[in-house]
Write an enzyme that holds these catalytic residues in place. Structure first.
Site, PDB file in Angstrom:
ATOM      1  N   HIS A   1     -17.840  -7.398  -1.541  1.00  0.00           N
ATOM      2  CA  HIS A   1     -18.056  -6.540  -0.176  1.00  0.00           C
ATOM      3  C   HIS A   1     -19.280  -5.366  -0.804  1.00  0.00           C
ATOM      4  O   HIS A   1     -18.904  -4.405  -1.280  1.00  0.00           O
ATOM      5  CB  HIS A   1     -16.645  -5.810  -0.178  1.00  0.00           C
ATOM      6  CG  HIS A   1     -15.557  -6.731   0.206  1.00  0.00           C
ATOM      7  ND1 HIS A   1     -14.872  -7.435  -0.924  1.00  0.00           N
ATOM      8  CD2 HIS A   1     -15.063  -6.993   1.468  1.00  0.00           C
ATOM      9  CE1 HIS A   1     -13.922  -8.138  -0.218  1.00  0.00           C
ATOM     10  NE2 HIS A   1     -13.829  -7.915   0.953  1.00  0.00           N
TER      11      HIS A   1
ATOM     12  N   HIS B   1     -20.025  -6.136   5.653  1.00  0.00           N
ATOM     13  CA  HIS B   1     -18.716  -5.719   4.983  1.00  0.00           C
ATOM     14  C   HIS B   1     -18.090  -6.667   3.812  1.00  0.00           C
ATOM     15  O   HIS B   1     -18.012  -6.252   2.817  1.00  0.00           O
ATOM     16  CB  HIS B   1     -17.640  -5.648   5.834  1.00  0.00           C
ATOM     17  CG  HIS B   1     -16.126  -5.885   5.360  1.00  0.00           C
ATOM     18  ND1 HIS B   1     -15.427  -4.797   5.226  1.00  0.00           N
ATOM     19  CD2 HIS B   1     -15.383  -6.764   4.998  1.00  0.00           C
ATOM     20  CE1 HIS B   1     -14.289  -4.806   4.614  1.00  0.00           C
ATOM     21  NE2 HIS B   1     -14.182  -6.140   4.507  1.00  0.00           N
TER      22      HIS B   1
ATOM     23  N   HIS C   1      21.660  -4.868   9.370  1.00  0.00           N
ATOM     24  CA  HIS C   1      21.606  -3.961   8.162  1.00  0.00           C
ATOM     25  C   HIS C   1      22.357  -4.971   6.856  1.00  0.00           C
ATOM     26  O   HIS C   1      22.582  -4.492   5.933  1.00  0.00           O
ATOM     27  CB  HIS C   1      22.691  -3.158   8.387  1.00  0.00           C
ATOM     28  CG  HIS C   1      22.242  -2.007   9.061  1.00  0.00           C
ATOM     29  ND1 HIS C   1      21.355  -1.995  10.458  1.00  0.00           N
ATOM     30  CD2 HIS C   1      22.088  -0.516   8.897  1.00  0.00           C
ATOM     31  CE1 HIS C   1      20.899  -0.950  10.916  1.00  0.00           C
ATOM     32  NE2 HIS C   1      21.414  -0.026   9.941  1.00  0.00           N
TER      33      HIS C   1
ATOM     34  N   GLU D   1      10.375   4.317   3.820  1.00  0.00           N
ATOM     35  CA  GLU D   1      10.689   3.154   2.675  1.00  0.00           C
ATOM     36  C   GLU D   1       9.340   2.901   2.090  1.00  0.00           C
ATOM     37  O   GLU D   1       9.238   2.644   0.892  1.00  0.00           O
ATOM     38  CB  GLU D   1      11.417   2.072   3.344  1.00  0.00           C
ATOM     39  CG  GLU D   1      12.775   2.369   3.544  1.00  0.00           C
ATOM     40  CD  GLU D   1      12.801   2.823   5.088  1.00  0.00           C
ATOM     41  OE1 GLU D   1      11.660   2.597   5.778  1.00  0.00           O
ATOM     42  OE2 GLU D   1      13.784   3.264   5.644  1.00  0.00           O
TER      43      GLU D   1
END
Ligand code: TPP
Ligand code: MG
Length: 661
Positions: free
Chosen positions: A27, A260, A473, A411
């Site tokens: 890149h 890029h 859950h 999280e």
């Protein structure tokens, strides 16, 4: 001797162009666009010592847009690290120290692995947080022994990723004022001009987080960028410097996605060189530019100054200084292991039948006192994960010496921040959430594993055993999926004693992360002698001997396996029961031990309330797995275990039928 900044930036640009051309992959665009920002940072601000990349008080740099790795390698090379021109010529090749994306374990001076966009910035937040915590814990008046900045380069991709929100929001709340982030605002990502999919008002977004934002800086004006960094240092907030840049600066492909991620090629290099006034052949940098960049002398002086300060600190505060060095080196206190062994033996006598999440808290009450470097937390489930212990003190901007963080419901951010703390050194991060949400954290857990960092994931509510909250859950595939992650040690203990061993192993292993999968519900503590207790650390061991067959179980199902063995004994079937809290470690034991625990010529049955797939090899063609290959349901836990085939009678009957056939 004066070399103008443009030529310094050109050196970074052309090393990047040449390395990508030679590798025929990589890149070039971002390194070309950020080269002037790099000159501003490394010439005027960055405090480091190329002769000692591990100097404890160095500034940290994180390239969050890791695809721009050639920028980082060029800077390391030019400033005097052990990254040679030959290394740059081997960019992206087998066994080179210049891999496609920066890897902490490959290249001196690389502080963290980056490449998964967004995680670098979140990791850097963890580093800045570690600096703030350690400074509060160790610095004394006139002795700022922990006193450094964390700098980040990041691009549009990092800002689009949700994790940048999680981490930057918390960085604002915590007022991490030594975190300075330079945004490569080039308006381009892989699909083209970003306006069509990324039209946020980024400055407003960061102001809303409570950051100091420096807008509209010309990223190709090194003086302007340098002044912005000066201003950032004066702020009492983290700073975002928005640098307007041109991807592929100077090349015919400037401002396009085409530059890029593909090599410029020889012809475009030529055109770019003419445009930017770079008259040197491939991989050639004039001595004057090397001299201007070289940071060895300055770095050694900076480190020597710090060493002198630390020597005085050592005289004044010998115990603190010794503790600082111990923690920074990642060593546990010498008597830790012994104390832990004794604690474990005692637990066999004293512990009740508790949930393993509760057992984990009991262990933390004990180790928390011994290891002040343990820095805990939870993603807003402290009361459920039982991660807070007797010696926990809440961290906040006002109480930065704390050792416990309420990460909020974040999280992924939490996990990446823990990586940053572990990368920084001086702290052992651990934190909790529900096991089912490990999916949210997962790519950061993967980076802990790839980077071999000691990060401990306390993942509670580990199966359908959590009951009424239902299938959203109830983790089914999570334990299995974490077991297949290289370097990730997964423990699913069956009681307080195994939980303590799991913690001991996780803490003593500074070569990788651990996941502790813990139950919500109470579990019965089996009888064990000292020999059995000593064998827990082998990952699997015999809890009850038997001649005819072997039952292997983990966590909450160990109790069940013992009951099944009792029932089988009633019909004269002698079943051996093996508890297997850590399959990864068990698999590393020698053949004799494996044969003794699970004899290969006897039938075997594995019982685990999770995916069966990973156990297929163990049962081979002589047994079966009692597991969960469907999602769970909402009901009380005992009903769920019965309904999903984990009743004692159901399993006993299945075993009998199997043995008869
Ligand atoms: C999490 C993640 N998703 C996707 C990618 C693949 N990827 C690499 S760079 C990139 C575009 C990033 O855009 P930007 O940060 O603006 O980089 P620039 O093109 O400006 O160099 C993408 C999608 C990745 N590395 N990480
Ligand atoms: Mg971009």
């Amino acid at each position: 001797m004066s070399v103008d900044n443009t030529q310094l930036a050109n050196a970074i640009r052309f090393l990047s162009i040449d390395a990508v051309n030679r590798a025929n992959s990589g890149h070039p665009g971002a390194p070309m666009g950020m080269a002037d920002m790099a000159v501003a940072l490394w010439q005027n601000h960055f405090s480091h010592n190329p002769n000692n990349p591990k100097w404890l008080n160095r500034d940290r740099f994180v390239l969050s847009n890791g695809h721009a790795s050639m920028l980082q390698y060029s800077v390391l090379h030019l400033t005097g690290y052990d990254v040679s021109l030959d290394d740059l010529k081997s960019f992206r090749q087998w066994h080179s120290n210049t891999p496609g994306h920066p890897e902490i374990f490959e290249t001196p001076g690389v502080e963290t692995t980056t490449g998964p966009l967004g995680q670098g910035i979140a990791t850097a937040v963890g580093m800045a947080l570690a600096e703030k915590i350690l400074a509060a814990q160790f610095n004394k008046e006139d002795y700022p022994i922990v006193d450094h900045y964390t700098y980040v380069f990041m691009g549009d991709g990092c800002l689009m990723e949700g994790i940048s929100h999680e981490a930057c929001s918390l960085a604002g709340t915590y007022k991490l004022n030594k975190l300075i982030v330079l945004y490569d605002d080039n308006g381009i990502s892989i699909d083209g001009k970003v306006d069509a999919w990324f039209s946020d008002d980024t400055p407003k977004r960061f102001e809303a987080y409570g950051w100091n934002v420096i807008k509209a800086v010309n990223g190709h004006d090194t003086d302007a960028v340098s002044t912005a960094i000066d201003n950032a240092k004066k702020s009492d907030k983290p700073t975002l410097i928005c640098c307007k840049t041109h991807i592929g600066y100077g090349s015919p492909k400037v401002d396009t996605a085409g530059v890029h991620g593909s090599p410029l090629g020889k012809e475009n290099r030529q055109i770019t060189a003419e445009k930017l006034g770079w008259e040197y052949p491939e991989f050639e940098v004039p001595e004057s530019i090397y001299q201007a960049f070289n940071a060895c002398e300055k770095g050694s002086a900076a480190e020597a100054k710090w060493n002198a300060l630390f020597a005085k600190y050592e005289q004044q505060y010998p115990e603190l200084a010794a503790e600082f060095l111990r923690r920074s080196r990642g060593f546990l206190p010498e008597d830790f292991s012994e104390k832990m062994d004794k604690f474990i033996l005692d637990l066999q006598q004293t512990a009740d039948n508790v949930a393993t999440r509760k057992a984990s808290e009991m262990v933390l009450d004990f180790v928390g006192e011994l290891l002040p470097e343990m820095t805990g937390g939870s993603a807003d489930l402290t009361g459920s994960n039982n991660t807070k212990h007797k010696s926990s003190r809440i961290f906040s901007h006002e109480n930065p010496a704390g050792n416990y963080l309420s990460y909020g419901v974040r999280e992924f951010g939490m996990s990446a921040m823990m990586n940053g703390m572990a990368n920084h050194g001086g702290l052992i991060p651990y934190a909790g959430t529900f096991l089912v949400f490990s999916d949210y954290a997962r790519n950061a857990m993967r980076l802990s594993a790839l980077m071999k960092q000691r990060v401990i994931y306390v993942m509670t509510h580990d199966s359908i055993g959590l009951g009424e909250d239902g299938p959203t859950h109830q983790p089914i595939e999570h334990v299995a999926s974490l077991r297949v992650m290289p370097n990730m040690m997964v423990w699913r203990p069956c009681d307080a004693v195994e939980t303590a061993v799991a913690w001991q192993q996780a803490l003593e292993n500074n070569q990788g992360p651990a996941t502790l999968a813990l139950s919500r519900q109470n579990l019965a503590k089996p009888e064990r002698d000292e020999q059995q207790i000593a064998s827990i650390r082998k990952g699997g061991y015999v809890l009850r001997t038997g001649r005819d067959m072997t039952l292997v179980a983990t966590g909450s199902e160990v109790e069940l396996a013992l009951s099944v063995a009792e029932k089988l004994a009633d019909v004269s079937i002698s079943a051996q029961v093996v508890s297997m809290p850590c399959y990864d470690i068990y698999r590393q034991q020698d053949e004799a031990y494996q044969e003794e625990t699970i004899p290969s010529n006897k039938p075997r049955v594995v019982i685990e309330a999770g995916s069966t797939m990973i156990w297929e090899g163990l049962v081979a063609n002589n047994g079966f797995v009692v597991g969960m290959d469907s999602f769970g349901a909402s009901a009380p836990a005992n009903i769920l275990f019965e309904q999903f085939g984990f009743g004692v009678d159901t399993i006993t009957e299945r075993v009998k039928t199997f043995l008869q056939n």
